[in-house]
Write an enzyme that holds these catalytic residues in place. Structure first.
Site, PDB file in Angstrom:
ATOM      1  CG  ASP A  64      -2.070  -0.999   1.064  1.00 40.81           C
ATOM      2  OD1 ASP A  64      -2.333  -1.422  -0.067  1.00 40.81           O
ATOM      3  OD2 ASP A  64      -2.686  -1.346   2.093  1.00 40.81           O
ATOM      4  N   GLY A  65       1.964   1.248   0.720  1.00 43.59           N
ATOM      5  CA  GLY A  65       2.825   2.418   0.745  1.00 43.59           C
ATOM      6  C   GLY A  65       3.363   2.747  -0.637  1.00 43.59           C
ATOM      7  CG  ASN A 134      -3.764   6.742   3.084  1.00 39.01           C
ATOM      8  OD1 ASN A 134      -4.586   6.277   2.300  1.00 39.01           O
ATOM      9  ND2 ASN A 134      -2.844   6.008   3.668  1.00 39.01           N
ATOM     10  CG  ASP A 164      -1.389  12.296  22.292  1.00 34.91           C
ATOM     11  OD1 ASP A 164      -1.159  13.156  23.161  1.00 34.91           O
ATOM     12  OD2 ASP A 164      -1.208  11.073  22.459  1.00 34.91           O
ATOM     13  CB  ALA A 176      -4.781   4.200   6.528  1.00 31.38           C
ATOM     14  CG  ASN A 178     -10.479   7.381  10.252  1.00 30.54           C
ATOM     15  OD1 ASN A 178     -10.841   8.322  10.931  1.00 30.54           O
ATOM     16  ND2 ASN A 178     -11.313   6.423   9.854  1.00 30.54           N
ATOM     17  CG  LEU A 179      -9.660   0.752  11.305  1.00 33.24           C
ATOM     18  CD1 LEU A 179     -11.112   0.882  11.738  1.00 33.24           C
ATOM     19  CD2 LEU A 179      -9.530  -0.341  10.246  1.00 33.24           C
TER      20      LEU A 179
END
Length: 275
Positions: A64-65, A134, A164, A176, A178-179
């Site tokens: 994915d990266g 993303n 944070d 990503a 977010n999850l």
């Protein structure tokens, strides 16, 4: 990883308009790993290779990266990219098979994504712009928690968030970071952008928001000298920011190709039922 889809409203599942004969018209790009580079050599021997500037479709070999790197490379060209997993996660990638690639490309379905555009104002008054496929996230730089004011379409929605950090992601990117921050997964076509706090301290029970995809979000850093904050759009980091504006850039399109039985929208739905 990676936004709303095809046209002015979200859409997906269309078959891209590719020429019938793809031999010698596919550009193969590989992540810098032995597995991906060896796979590229075999594909080139089987199907030929086109330069990225003259190809009609790109096959990205990696994880994915690497897919994000390839999409950033072709931003503005709307080049169809078909990923094959030679990495670890491969959420944005298709299964790896060497044979029948041209046939798979001819029936692949498209997901057309729009990136987020970040405009970050630095402590020196400089304006920094970057695109995110993303997410865009704000993160504290020191042991001190960040204090952030949130405005949506110019209206203050949260006068002070102690945390944070905070992020806003595309639907594709909702699976990503977010999850991982306990944000909601957003199906493609929902025309929504999830905003998710990272380790919120006050207000303790605020879990974020789902915003319309045409919303303009402004984050203002409070007490920046005492509580410095960095802003990150995918690979671009800007430190010591004063404010950040984020909105979806619908003038840019990114086309990802998926096998019909393994579409991105199906993966996003399935991910919501993964224990």
């Amino acid at each position: 990883m990676t936004a709303a889809l095809l046209g002015q409203s979200a859409g997906f599942g269309d078959t891209p308009d590719l020429p019938p004969d793809l031999r010698g018209r596919v550009a193969f790009l590989a992540a810098p790993t032995d597995v991906a580079e060896n796979a590229r050599a075999r594909f080139v021997a089987l199907y030929g290779d086109a330069a990225p500037d003259t190809a009609v479709v790109v096959v990205a070999l990696g994880g994915d990266g690497f897919m994000l790197e390839v999409q950033h490379r072709f931003l503005g060209r709307n080049m169809p990219v078909y990923g094959m997993n030679c990495g670890s996660v491969g959420f944005l990638m298709n299964d790896f098979h060497e044979h029948d690639l041209l046939a798979r490309l001819s029936v692949a379905q498209a997901a057309v994504l729009h990136p987020l555009r970040m405009r970050a104002l630095g402590a020196d008054g400089a304006l920094h712009e970057a695109l995110a496929i993303n997410d865009v996230n704000l993160l504290r730089e020191t042991r001190q928690a960040a204090k952030i004011r949130i405005l949506v379409d110019g209206k203050e929605r949260l006068p002070e968030l102690i945390c944070d950090g905070i992020l806003i992601s595309t639907p594709a990117g909702s699976t990503a970071y977010n999850l991982s921050a306990h944000g909601p997964i957003v199906p493609l076509g929902a025309n929504l952008l999830p905003m998710t706090p990272i380790s919120a301290f006050r207000p303790r029970r605020w879990r974020g928001a789902l915003l319309p995809s045409d919303a303009s979000v402004t984050f203002q850093v409070l007490e920046p000298a005492k509580r410095p904050v960095a802003a990150v759009a995918d690979y671009v980091e800007v430190r010591d920011i004063r404010s950040v504006e984020v909105r979806e850039d619908r003038s840019l399109r990114l086309t990802l190709l998926f096998d019909p039985d393994h579409s991105l929208s199906e993966r996003i739905i399935a991910e919501q039922f993964t224990a």
